[in-house]
Structures are given as structure tokens and as C-alpha cells.
Design a protein around this motif. Structure first.
Motif, short mmCIF file in Angstrom:
data_model
loop_
_atom_site.label_atom_id
_atom_site.label_comp_id
_atom_site.label_asym_id
_atom_site.label_seq_id
_atom_site.Cartn_x
_atom_site.Cartn_y
_atom_site.Cartn_z
N LEU A 166 0.82 -1.21 0.00
CA LEU A 166 0.00 0.00 0.00
C LEU A 166 0.86 1.26 0.00
O LEU A 166 0.49 2.28 -0.56
N VAL A 198 -9.65 -2.85 -0.83
CA VAL A 198 -10.85 -2.03 -0.62
C VAL A 198 -10.47 -0.88 0.31
O VAL A 198 -9.96 -1.10 1.41
N GLY A 199 -10.70 0.32 -0.18
CA GLY A 199 -10.22 1.51 0.52
C GLY A 199 -11.20 2.07 1.53
O GLY A 199 -11.73 3.16 1.38
N GLY A 200 -11.44 1.30 2.58
CA GLY A 200 -12.35 1.74 3.63
C GLY A 200 -13.79 1.43 3.30
O GLY A 200 -14.16 1.29 2.14
N THR A 240 -0.93 -1.46 -5.56
CA THR A 240 -2.27 -1.68 -5.04
C THR A 240 -3.17 -2.36 -6.07
O THR A 240 -2.89 -2.34 -7.26
N VAL A 284 -7.61 8.19 -7.14
CA VAL A 284 -8.48 9.37 -7.20
C VAL A 284 -9.53 9.25 -6.10
O VAL A 284 -10.20 8.23 -6.01
N GLY A 285 -9.69 10.29 -5.30
CA GLY A 285 -10.65 10.20 -4.20
C GLY A 285 -11.79 11.19 -4.25
O GLY A 285 -12.76 11.05 -3.53
N MET A 300 -12.58 6.62 1.76
CA MET A 300 -11.73 7.37 0.82
C MET A 300 -11.76 6.79 -0.59
O MET A 300 -11.64 7.51 -1.57
N GLU A 301 -11.91 5.48 -0.70
CA GLU A 301 -12.00 4.90 -2.04
C GLU A 301 -13.43 4.97 -2.54
O GLU A 301 -14.32 4.35 -1.95
N PRO A 302 -13.70 5.69 -3.61
CA PRO A 302 -15.04 5.65 -4.19
C PRO A 302 -15.34 4.22 -4.64
O PRO A 302 -14.44 3.44 -4.94
N ARG A 349 -2.73 7.06 -14.60
CA ARG A 349 -3.36 5.78 -14.27
C ARG A 349 -3.71 4.96 -15.50
O ARG A 349 -3.51 3.74 -15.53
N ASP A 406 -10.67 0.00 -9.27
CA ASP A 406 -10.50 0.89 -10.43
C ASP A 406 -9.14 0.72 -11.11
O ASP A 406 -8.94 1.18 -12.23
N TRP A 458 -6.74 -1.68 -6.13
CA TRP A 458 -8.07 -1.09 -6.04
C TRP A 458 -8.85 -1.55 -7.27
O TRP A 458 -8.28 -1.72 -8.35
N LEU A 504 -1.23 3.99 8.41
CA LEU A 504 -2.17 3.71 7.32
C LEU A 504 -3.03 2.53 7.73
O LEU A 504 -2.58 1.65 8.44
N GLN A 505 -4.26 2.57 7.29
CA GLN A 505 -5.14 1.41 7.49
C GLN A 505 -5.58 0.90 6.13
O GLN A 505 -5.00 -0.04 5.60
N CYS A 506 -6.58 1.55 5.52
CA CYS A 506 -6.98 1.04 4.20
C CYS A 506 -5.94 1.38 3.14
O CYS A 506 -5.83 0.70 2.13
N GLY A 507 -5.19 2.46 3.35
CA GLY A 507 -4.09 2.79 2.46
C GLY A 507 -4.46 3.65 1.26
O GLY A 507 -3.59 3.96 0.45
N TYR A 508 -5.73 4.04 1.16
CA TYR A 508 -6.12 4.77 -0.05
C TYR A 508 -5.58 6.19 -0.07
O TYR A 508 -5.17 6.70 -1.11
N ARG A 549 -9.68 8.85 6.31
CA ARG A 549 -10.91 8.51 7.02
C ARG A 549 -10.67 7.41 8.05
O ARG A 549 -11.57 7.07 8.80
N CYS A 550 -9.48 6.80 8.03
CA CYS A 550 -9.26 5.64 8.89
C CYS A 550 -8.50 5.96 10.18
O CYS A 550 -8.82 5.41 11.22
N HIS A 598 -10.69 -4.43 4.94
CA HIS A 598 -10.50 -3.27 4.06
C HIS A 598 -9.84 -2.16 4.86
O HIS A 598 -10.29 -1.03 4.87
N GLY A 599 -8.75 -2.54 5.53
CA GLY A 599 -7.99 -1.58 6.32
C GLY A 599 -7.73 -2.03 7.75
O GLY A 599 -6.93 -1.44 8.46
#
Lengths: 284, 800, 160
Positions: free
Chosen positions: B41, B264-266, B46, C38-39, B216-218, C28, B50, B48, C97-101, C135-136, B520-521
Motif C-alpha cells: 500500500l 478495498v479503501g475503507g 495496489t 483518485v478520491g 476514501m476509495e469511491p 493511471r 478501479d 483497487w 495507514l489502514q486502508c491505504g487509499y 478517514r481511517c 478493508h484496512g
């Protein structure tokens, strides 16, 4: 989201840029793009052509012009806030610029872009207005000077004409004896200011000789708090200053939106003006 | 961690805080292992959804309703079809026969109304953002252009935005059957007697504003088919549940569907859903025979990721004059939004047995009405029902304290279940197995400097300081470890609550763990490795954990509700024990002794009193070659296990918050925050602290910043992150966290779960602090989020 | 279509791009640099932050054509799993970091912050990261990680 299609030109000279903007009424100048790109991505704007001003060296930089400082329109916020000239000759611009958005946005966003966008919630318009800055624009017909008081026409509307490019702004040097502060009130660090107050104060012997006050987000354009400015002339620090600042909302017409209603904005203008003046006057 | 007097509290925990180093055997549980997940990460390697591409992949975008409520009279997609790069365009009508209805798995009452919920609207739209058409194009730029060429005619119908209005007779209807989704009532004890002649009565109404989960991840979905089966990669918390639901919804046989949750971003509950986009991407790939990918934009997501909270809570407490609670009565209105999604109606019901919280009382009554409105459906968001319950009771406990002139901690002490009273069956019928509210509270007060802050508060009040100090107390418990299948069945939930784990010892002695949880985190790869390392005596580095793919992890109930460790971690532990049992038989066979003569230590079976031994790695190889196996023992050293808990787990804790309130502007600023949580045994302190930090931040954000705002016409006004305010680092303080450790007795690890604790506790702590600051001025509530303007208006209200 | 040249993580590229192509989509979808996510669509979240000629930018709010001739460094150019940048290592050690996004953008913003403030206070770190949302983590461990990364980078400078 994805921007709609547009044409793109990157002029190599100011003349070319003026021509590109003049030849197409739906063309739009692209400065740092930090306000424009989100609008394009949300498809809230559909320009036919973007005229990229990013490669015109004559638009960047900060110049000492004796009684004033000229800040080129394409100078980034990051460059402005680090400029030793701006910090020494017009510190209010430097310290306010440091509150604009966040570091990455300040690397791209430009001084002139922020002014030309004419968003009353942006921080810099109120500062340039308070300092009686003069904006310099250029078109095929030549250069034109526009006092800040005439530049901000309405919400997101400046006095720039089609085919006109903002070259930059002259910021008068106020000289010795002045203190400065920008009091920004926002719910989170990222959020737009609900109200902001830019203050420059000349002080001697415990009283205020002169004050310049610009208000952010108190109407469709940035505003001067003229009533407070007059009332502050000769005011002594303490109750007199406090009373003078009670007039901060006079002549304003703040909008109501998601983040605040007009009466609260008026209240904030009074409280924050008092705080800005006290801090600028070095009287915590 | 702040230094503490070691004599302060009885149950201290030993914190090992070592830097990563190659592990040996034993001692992994309780150790602050750095995460195995991180390196990928941190370096951009990654997966993700997308990021994923398939040959021939097309991009999907959805046209969404701009109307909150309207009849669709015409959809014309022909303009889009002719555009360059556009492969196809469809209306809801084009899928009307095959798209089914999005499922609701939790019909909580007899009277529940579950309206038809087509993934793409066919005849009527009921919230802004509902999909009405879609385009499939060669790239997302072309797809975005094509959306603008679709024409839709709407015949407007009245929006229904406010829950009270919705229940008024004559209100416009969201659905034909009306605006009431369900009603529920729970009564325990003689509530009338409790309230009759009660010396103290507190009656309050609180509003749980609507929230947007904002992972954070759409969301993103990629679907492909080989002409026979289907694979769906999706940003989900629930690959297993989703697979079942996709089969039920679309009629595609379950064994032909593979669901993968890549990185999975959260989620925070927002990806605990069966979404319209998942169903439609599956159907699109079936119809077109090409892989299709959809990725939402943030502004699209704010409209269409299910929202959280949105309840009006009427709460009444009857108490004795010494503060002891006699009875509690709760009546909720819960906004369902326009449809019932996966567990929409269950969310308020998850709080039904928790309003009584940590307190003893004689009688309790809970009522809830689910209400349809023309807004995005609500569903699980971090805590899901439990933060709402905790907020209301902890706010009202402060009101009770104020009414009686008692310290807020004292009124709680007089009512809470004492340590020696556990296990304790509450008035709501739950049996709390263990807890020690005294220890956590004492620790928190010491860390916080409670008395000193109270003194400063008094001083500021005396001085009339424009910046007032408020102290907020929140002592919570929650029910975690969702869930005992038996209890889920009793509540009419459509599935069980067990979890699955597999251990495969590979021929070379390495270990593959397969878990039914879907992180997912949360760090399951690391934490499960720690459990396995200690149980099997293998090095931490020799373990890999596989998850989130129904083709690999064949059984699972996924990740939500602070359940993963409590249920899934235990399943992994049990699978290890089964592997050990088999290894013991094999070792006894090879060492020519009886299994009872073997002792297991440091990853090896040794014949007692000799140096004759077999390591578990040697046994794995022997089981692989199968050259000499004992009677009845099959080749391979592996095992499966499912764990279904007997009871929920009940983490608890005490959170204290000091807030400075600027009475001139109304701005609230958190000055200090202390959290002492008791989550039972801790597998990895670093991960636990991280969960608590993040949870606190989200709870604070509800208290101060976040609110999904709809206007009277049902338009969402907070569609971007510029309008829906999330706190950045600059808006939050550093939290002081610590723990007490009272192990759960309901599972062999003694763990309780930690994912939601911080969020549950922190919201009332912050609001209690703000109200505490303002109470001398006659203010006893500020509605969330406690914006500067709301605080200022509250002050203006009492100035007049 | 405009033709641009960019260097990304040390590799030169020449690409024909639509004027409206966002830099983050160039990275990307054209160059396969999916490490940068992208967030959002309003430049609030900062997940897409990269270095453009040595300074952070939000690559969702820059057009690819504006990056013509520029040198771009993404999270993938900082370090690899086997050889991480000190700031990446610090994020790992401090469990930042948790989800890492948000992590790629957060690491970039942290490194940028240290250009001017090699030994930042907690307050300076929090303000320096205001353009990046997580957010984590509640940011506690991110702040710790940046301090640790700063120390390690300071040591690296001293010993080099």
C-alpha cells in the motif's frame, strides 16, 4: 467526473493570448486551474477553448516598483507567500496567501487567477481591495488600469472584458508604522471562509491613525468596511476600537448558504473585525 | 501512552511495542507487530478495483435522476448510441425483465413494507441520484459525454423530505403503501410504574443527523464473463453475502458467480451493501459479452452511497431523587430513505437493546417507526444503531446529572453495573458477560486530569471568560461480534452470524490461512498471522492470509459490526487447533508413542521426558508425502472450522473530552481527548490503537462537522467534499488512548472487537462537553453538528 | 491532439492527449501508474497528490497538457517494497495507514512539508497535511510518522 471537450491553446506571447481570447467569446483563460478544473470536472462550466497562460514568463514574478510592488498574475500562491519582497513590503498579502487552500493547491493556484475568478469567498480579493491595489489588464487595444474597487463587479464577475488578460496587480507599499492581520473564520481547515477580515492598521501613541479593512464573503464582491475605517481614525485601543468595529456589517449584504445565514455572518464580521484590528494593532 | 502511577488501577495491560523484527515462535499475541499489508500500500502496488483492467473492457456510467420524486414518462437513449466510442446505452425499461429488486435481508417486523427496488428505475424515481439510464463506452471520457445525449422526461411528484411530515395524514406518498415502513416495540418491566410519581423526569428529543460515510476509495465494480461464469470485482465489505444476493436477485446460478473484493479503501458500513451498480454491471457484461467497469465520482457517491444515521430520538428517563434510574422510554423515528436496502430497517433495531447501556433500571420501553422519504436510503454506518443509542442515553445522563446537581461521572456511577455484578442480564435482555466500568473510568479520569480541568472550568466561569471550557463524559458499552446465528434468527435476519477459517500447512512448512472475513484496512492479515504463529508455533513471516475472493475463501460472512476478530479470528484459532490435533496423531505415529505422551511447545511435538520430537513443518511434509500415515488419517495437514458465538461481546470504555467554546463566535475547539477502552484481550495493540483513533475522529466529525443536507425539494446540497465537511489533520488533536483489559468470556481468545468503539463513544463526549460549557447560561442542548452558528444561535436564544 | 512529453518516475513518455485529459488519468490509464488513486472531484481529498517538478500538486486538478515537459514523481517512484523511502518506512513503523487509499498522497504531502520544515512541530505537520484527508487513522499515527520520517531523513542528510 470528467470535463467536457474543449480546445486548448498555449500562446507563446501575450499578444497571441489576447488574440485567442478575443477571437472566441466562450474561450477562457487557464491560469493555475485550481478553481477552474473542479468546475470543469463537475461540468459546471463549458468553455470552448482554454487559453493556457502557463508559459508566459512576463506574467510571473514579484517586482519592486518603488512606491508599490507589482505581483504578476501567474505568480503562484506559494511563490507569493515566500517572496521576501512581498513579506517586507506588503505583508498582508503574504500572510493571507499562506491561508489560501492547502500547500499542493498553492503550488498551482495563482495570485491573478484568484483575483480574476472574483469569488467573494476567496481570501485575496478582500486584501487587494483593502490595500487599494490596482489591477493591470491587457488586450489587443493595450493596457488598462483598474482600481480594485472597480474590479470586483459581482459574484464571480470581474471588470475584465472579453479578450482581456490580467497582467497582475500593483500593491501600494504602506510604509512604516503599519500592522497587519487576516482573520479567517472557517469550520474546517479546508473549508471556505464563512467570513474573513483583512486589516491594515497604522498606530501611534496608543491610538489608531488609519485603518484599511477588507471583508471576505460579506456580499457578492469583497467589501471595504468603510464605516469602521472612519470610526477608527484616532480611536484609542480598548472600548473605542470595540465600538468602532460594531459597524463592520454596515453596507454589507451577505448571502445565506449551507454554512451560515446572513445575520450570523454580520455578527461574525463585527467580532472578527475587532479581532483583526486588535491583532494588527499589536494589542492582543 | 502517558505515564501512569502503576498502582492506580488493578488491571493494567502489558504493552509490548517492539519494532518489526523476524519473529521466532510464541509471544506474537499482544505484540505491536507492524503490518504485513503496508509495504504494497505504501509503494503503490495496489489492487483497487478501479486499477483493474480486462482485455476489451468497456466503461459504464449512469444517468441519475435530478428529481427527488417523479414519474418517468420517457427515456430516449438513442442520442447516446450514435456517439463515437459509445458501445451501448440502456434505460431501466431495457432491463426491467431481468434486473430484479435489490434485496432487504432484514424484515424486522410483521408489519414491514418492503417496496420493489429496481436497480435502474423504470417508471418512477424516488430520490435524487437514482439511476435511470446507462451508457457503455470505450473510455470514461466518451461515456461522460454520452450521458448528456440521453433525454429523460419526468412528471414531477411531491418530494417527501421530513419524517414528521411524512407520517402526517394526507402527506404525499413515497410508495403506494404509504410512508410507514415498519413499527417495532420492546417492553421490559413495568414502565408505567417506573414513571408514575417519579421524583425526577427528564424528557428530551435528539436529532441524529444524516451522514455520508465517505470511505476514501469511491466505489467501483468490474464485471466479466467467459460465456459461462461471471466474475465481479467490487469495492465491497461483503463478497460472500453479495454472491448469494446477486444469485437471488438476478437468477444467475450462485455457482456461476465469483465475487472478488480486491484492495478495498475503507468501508465503515457503506460497502456492506448489494448495490444497483453491482447488479447492473453483472447484467451488462452478460448482455454485451464484454468486461465492463464502473467507478463512481465522489459527487456521484455522495448522492448514491447509502447514508447513515438520520433518526429523531425521543428519550424519557424516570429517576429517583438520588439519581438512580427507575425507567427509560425511547421512541424513534428512523429515516429509511426511499427504499429498504440490505439491512436498512435493522439499523435502528441494532440499538434497541442498548439505550439502557451500562445502567441498571426497573423498566424499559423501546419503540421505533421506520419512515420512507424521497432521499437516499440509509443503512449501516460505523456503529450502526449503537452510536445513536449511546448518544441519546449519554446525553440524557448528563441532563439527569444537571437536574440533580450531581457530577456527570457520579450519576453514572450510581447507576452502572458494578464489576462484581457480571455476568449481568440487562433490562433489555442482553447478558453482558464481563466488564469493569470502574477501572476504565478511574484510569480515564486520571489521564484526563479531571479535577484540574473542573477547577479551570470554574475559574473561567467566574471570570466570565469569553472562551468557556466544557467537559464531556461518555461511558459506553456496545454489542459486538455479530452475531450468534440463533439470535439473528430470532430477530428475523436473513442469514447467520458464524465465521469460517481454514488452515493449510503447505509441504514446505509454510502456512496458508483462509478467512471468511473481508478486511478493508483492519489489518486481518497481520492479526490472523499473530494468532496462527502462536497457536501453531510457526514464524510470523511463514504465514500468508487469503481473503476476499469467493473462489478461494468458499465460506464466510464478511466484515462489519466489529465482528472479524471476535468471530473470524476465533474460527482461525479453532482451525489451528484442529490442525494441531491431526499433527499430534501423525507425530505419535511417526515417533511410535501415544498422542497423550506428546507435549507441544515452540512448534514441535516432543515425547515427554525425551529429546525425540517432530516439528510441525516436518509433520506437514510427512502429511504431504503420505508415505506413512496412521490409520484413518488423510493426506495433507489442513483443516476448516466455523465459529458461531453463543453471545455477543461487550466492549466498553470511558471517553473524556475537553472543549473550548468561543462564546463570541460559537466555535468549539477540542482541547484534549482521553479514551480508555476495554476491548478484552488484545492481539495487536498498534492496530487496536489505530482503530480507536480513527473511530474517535469519525465520532467527533459527527458531533462537529458532518451533515448530509437536503433542501425542501429533496435535492442533496452536500454533494462534494467542499460542502460535506470532513476533518483534516489540522482540525483534530492528538488523542490519548489507553486500555483496561477484562477478557470476554464468550470466546476462547477473550476478545471483544474494537472497530466501532471510538465512534460510538466520542460523539456524545464532544456534545456533552459543548453543552457543559454553556449550561450555566441556560443551554441544555445544541443540535449536531454543533456548528459555530448553531452554538451562537443557542447563545442568542438565551440572551433574549 | 496535443503531443506532450513527460518524465514519470524517471521514465520519459511522449503521448498524444485530449486537452481535457486529467494528469491523474494520464498516469493511471495511459501509463499504468495506478499507485496514485483518485478520491474526489474537488481537489479536497489529496489522494492523487504527486510531485510535479519537485512540488506537490493534486493530479486530478492539473491537465495532462499543463504537465508538458515536466518531471513527475509518484508514490511508485519513491521506493519499492524492498527499499522504501524513509517516509514510507516511517508510515509503516508508526501504523500510519489502514486502508491505504489516502497513503500515496499523504506520503507525498509529508515529504513536501519537510522541504521547508525539516523538523516540524506537531502543529506544523497538522497544518501541512490539511489538504489530505484520511478517514481511517484519525491522523494521530500519521503525525507521529511524519515526525519519525523527518528525523530519519534528517539523519540521512547528516550522514550522507
Amino acid at each position: 467526473m470528467i470535463p467536457a471537450t474543449f480546445d486548448y491553446v498555449r500562446p507563446g506571447s501575450l499578444d497571441e493570448a489576447c488574440q485567442a481570447l478575443a477571437s472566441d467569446e466562450d474561450a477562457k483563460a487557464l491560469a493555475g486551474g485550481q478553481s477552474l478544473l473542479p468546475l470543469l470536472r463537475l461540468r459546471l462550466a463549458y468553455p470552448s477553448t482554454l487559453v493556457d497562460l502557463g508559459r508566459l514568463p512576463e506574467l510571473t514574478g514579484v517586482h519592486d516598483r518603488g512606491d508599490h510592488v507589482f505581483i504578476g498574475a501567474m505568480t503562484t500562491h506559494d511563490e507569493v507567500m515566500r517572496s521576501s519582497l512581498v513579506n517586507s513590503a506588503c505583508p498582508l498579502v503574504a500572510l493571507t496567501t499562506a491561508t489560501v487552500a492547502d500547500p499542493a493547491v498553492r503550488h498551482r493556484g495563482t495570485f491573478g487567477g484568484s483575483l480574476a475568478h472574483a469569488d467573494p469567498a476567496a481570501d485575496l480579493p478582500a486584501v487587494v481591495l483593502a490595500l487599494d491595489g490596482v489591477l493591470v489588464a491587457r488586450s489587443a487595444e493595450g493596457e488598462r488600469e483598474i482600481p480594485a474597487a472597480e474590479f470586483f463587479v459581482d459574484y464571480l464577475e470581474s471588470a475584465l472584458r472579453p479578450g482581456e488578460i490580467l497582467l497582475g496587480a500593483r500593491i501600494p507599499k504602506l510604509g512604516d508604522g503599519w500592522g497587519y492581520h487576516y482573520e479567517k473564520f472557517h469550520r474546517t481547515a479546508q473549508a471556505w471562509p464563512i467570513v474573513g477580515v483583512a486589516a491594515a492598521v497604522r498606530r501611534s501613541n496608543g491610538s489608531i491613525q488609519e485603518a484599511r479593512i477588507g471583508l471576505t464573503n460579506m456580499g457578492p464582491t469583497p467589501l471595504r468596511a468603510r464605516a469602521v475605517e472612519s470610526a477608527l481614525q484616532g480611536a484609542e485601543l480598548g472600548d473605542q476600537v470595540r465600538q468602532a468595529c460594531e459597524q463592520a456589517a454596515e453596507g454589507t449584504s451577505p448571502s445565506g448558504d449551507l454554512h451560515a445565514q446572513p445575520d450570523y455572518r454580520r455578527h461574525l464580521a463585527r467580532v472578527l473585525t475587532h479581532r483583526a484590528i486588535r491583532t494588527a494593532a499589536g494589542s492582543p | 501512552m502517558t505515564e501512569l502511577d502503576p498502582g492506580l488501577v488493578g488491571e493494567q495491560i502489558a504493552e509490548s511495542d517492539q519494532i518489526s523484527e523476524p519473529g521466532g515462535t510464541g509471544g506474537e499475541i499482544g505484540r505491536s507487530r507492524r503490518r504485513k499489508e503496508d509495504a504494497r500500500l505504501l509503494t503503490g502496488h495496489t489492487r483497487w478495483t478501479d486499477n483493474l483492467v480486462q482485455p476489451g473492457m468497456l466503461y459504464v456510467m449512469f444517468l441519475r435522476s435530478p428529481m427527488a420524486h417523479a414519474r418517468i414518462t420517457r427515456v430516449d437513449v438513442s442520442g447516446a448510441r450514435g456517439l463515437p466510442g459509445v458501445f451501448a446505452a440502456f434505460s431501466g425499461q431495457d432491463f426491467a425483465d431481468e434486473q430484479g429488486s435489490l434485496p432487504c435481508a432484514w424484515p424486522v417486523s410483521e408489519d414491514i413494507v418492503i417496496p420493489d427496488h429496481p436497480p435502474m428505475a423504470v417508471s418512477e424515481v424516488r430520490y435524487v441520484g437514482e439511476a435511470v439510464a446507462c451508457v457503455v463506452a470505450t473510455d470514461r471520457y466518451r461515456a461522460a459525454d454520452a450521458l448528456e445525449a440521453i433525454e429523460v422526461d419526468y412528471e414531477p411528484l411531491p418530494a417527501v423530505v421530513d419524517m414528521n411530515d411524512a407520517l402526517t395524514e394526507g402527506s404525499p406518498k413515497v410508495h403506494e403503501a404509504g410512508n410507514q415502513a415498519f413499527t417495532a416495540k420492546i417492553t421490559s418491566g413495568d414502565i408505567e410504574a417506573a414513571f408514575r410519581d417519579a421524583p425526577v423526569l427528564i424528557d428530551r428529543t435528539y436529532i441524529q443527523q444524516r451522514l455520508i460515510p465517505s470511505a476514501m476509495e469511491p466505489r467501483a465494480v468490474l464485471a466479466s464473463t467467459d460465456g459461462d461464469g461471471f466474475t465481479l470485482w467490487t469495492s465491497t465489505q461483503i463478497p460472500h453475502v453479495l454472491r448469494v444476493m446477486l444469485a437471488v436477485t438476478t437468477g444467475i446460478p450462485e455457482h456461476k458467480i465469483r465475487v472478488v473484493a480486491p484492495d478495498v479503501g475503507g468501508g465503515f458500513g457503506s460497502k456492506l451493501q448489494v448495490t444497483a451498480e453491482e447488479v447492473l454491471c453483472l447484467l451488462l457484461t452478460r448482455r454485451l459479452g464484454r468486461p465492463v467497469k464502473w467507478t463512481e465520482s465522489r459527487s456521484e457517491g455522495n448522492l448514491t452511497v447509502h447514508h447513515g444515521r438520520d433518526q429523531i430520538q425521543h428519550i424519557r428517563v424516570a429517576a429517583e431523587s438520588d439519581g438512580r434510574i427507575r425507567g427509560l422510554q425511547v421512541d424513534l423515528l428512523a429515516d429509511m430513505g426511499a427504499y429498504l436496502m440490505l439491512v436498512t430497517p435493522g439499523i435502528p433495531m441494532l440499538g434497541a437493546a442498548l439505550y439502557n447501556a451500562i445502567y441498571k433500571m426497573d423498566a424499559y420501553e423501546f419503540g421505533c417507526t421506520g419512515v420512507f422519504t424521497t432521499k437516499m436510503p440509509t443503512d449501516a454506518y460505523r456503529g450502526a444503531g449503537r452510536p445513536e443509542a449511546t448518544y441519546a442515553i449519554e446525553r440524557v445522563m448528563d441532563e439527569l446529572a444537571a437536574e440533580l446537581g450531581l457530577d456527570p461521572v457520579e450519576v453514572r456511577r450510581r447507576n452502572w453495573i458494578r464489576h462484581e455484578e457480571f455476568p449481568y442480564t440487562t433490562i433489555a435482555g442482553l447478558t453482558y458477560d464481563s466488564g469493569n466500568y470502574e477501572a476504565a473510568t478511574d484510569r480515564a479520569m486520571a489521564l484526563f486530569g479531571y479535577d484540574k480541568l473542573r477547577a479551570e472550568q470554574a475559574d473561567r466561569r467566574d471570570r466570565g471568560d469569553p472562551v468557556q471550557l466544557g467537559i464531556g463524559v461518555s461511558i459506553y458499552t456496545e454489542m459486538c461480534g455479530l452475531a450468534p446465528s440463533r439470535l439473528l434468527g430470532e430477530s428475523n435476519y436473513g442469514a447467520g452470524g458464524w465465521e469460517h477459517g481454514t488452515i493449510r500447512m503447505l509441504p514446505t512448512g509454510k502456512v496458508e490461512v483462509i478467512t471468511g472475513t473481508s478486511p478493508h484496512g483492519q489489518g486481518h492479515v497481520t492479526a490472523w498471522s499473530q494468532i496462527v504463529a502462536d497457536t501453531l508455533g510457526v514464524p510470523f513471516e511463514d504465514i500468508t492470509v487469503l481473503h476476499g475472493d469467493t473462489a478461494i475463501s468458499h465460506k464466510g460472512m464478511d466484515t462489519y459490526g466489529s465482528r472479524s476478530l471476535v468471530v473470524g479470528g476465533v474460527a482461525v484459532l479453532q482451525a489451528c487447533e484442529k490442525v494441531k490435533d491431526k499433527a499430534r496423531k501423525l507425530a505419535a505415529h511417526l515417533l511410535e508413542c501415544s498422542p497423550e505422551d506428546l507435549e507441544f511447545a515452540e512448534g514441535a511435538f516432543q515425547v515427554r521426558g525425551t529429546d525425540s520430537r517432530k516439528t510441525i513443518q516436518e509433520l506437514a511434509f510427512a502429511a504431504f508425502t503420505a508415505h506413512s500415515l496412521p490409520e484413518g488419517v488423510e493426506a495433507g495437514l489442513d483443516s476448516d472450522s466455523t465459529f458461531d458465538p453463543d453471545n455477543y461481546s461487550f466492549p466498553h470504555g470511558t471517553h473524556l473530552c475537553a472543549v473550548e467554546v468561543d462564546t463570541e463566535t460559537g466555535m468549539s475547539k477540542i482541547r484534549s481527548y482521553v479514551a480508555v477502552d476495554d476491548v478484552g484481550k488484545v492481539i495487536n495493540p498498534l492496530i487496536v490503537d489505530g482503530q480507536v483513533h480513527g473511530g474517535i475522529a469519525q465520532g467527533i466529525a459527527q458531533a462537529l462537522y458532518e451533515e448530509a443536507v437536503y433542501d425542501a425539494e429533496g435535492n442533496l446540497l452536500t454533494t462534494t467534499m467542499a460542502d460535506y465537511l470532513l476533518p483534516s489533520a489540522a482540525d483534530l488533536p492528538t488523542f490519548v488512548t489507553d486500555r483496561t483489559e477484562t477478557p470476554a468470556t464468550s470466546n476462547p481468545l477473550g476478545v471483544k472487537g474494537v472497530g466501532e468503539a471510538g465512534t460510538i463513544a466520542s460523539t456524545p463526549a464532544v456534545v456533552n462537553a459543548i453543552v457543559d460549557a454553556l449550561r450555566p447560561r441556560g443551554i441544555h442542548d445544541v443540535q449536531m453538528p454543533c456548528t459555530p452558528e448553531r452554538v451562537w444561535r443557542a447563545l442568542e436564544g438565551v440572551r433574549r | 491532439m496535443p503531443r506532450i512529453t513527460v518524465t514519470v518516475d524517471g521514465v520519459g513518455y511522449e503521448e498524444e492527449v485530449e486537452p481535457r485529459l486529467l494528469l491523474v488519468h494520464l498516469l493511471r490509464e495511459r501509463l499504468g501508474k495506478t499507485g496514485t488513486p483518485v478520491g474526489c472531484d474537488t481537489s479536497n481529498c489529496g489522494a492523487c497528490t504527486v510531485m510535479l517538478d519537485g512540488k506537490t500538486v493534486k493530479s486530478c486538478s492539473v491537465l495532462a497538457v499543463q504537465a508538458d515537459g515536466c518531471d513527475i514523481v509518484t508514490i511508485e517512484g519513491l521506493g519499492s517494497p524492498g527499499s522504501m523511502h524513509p517516509m514510507q518506512r516511517a508510515f509503516h513503523e508508526e501504523h500510519a495507514l489502514q486502508c491505504g487509499y489516502c497513503t500515496p498522497g499523504m506520503v507525498m504531502a509529508a515529504i513536501d512539508l519537510l522541504r521547508d520544515t525539516p523538523d516540524p512541530s506537531e502543529e506544523a505537520i497538522r497544518e501541512g497535511l490539511e489538504g489530505n484527508l484520511c478517514r481511517c487513522t484519525g491522523y494521530c499515527n500519521i503525525v507521529r510518522a511524519v515526525r519519525r520520517g523527518a528525523q530519519e531523513m534528517g539523519q540521512a542528510v547528516k550522514s550522507s
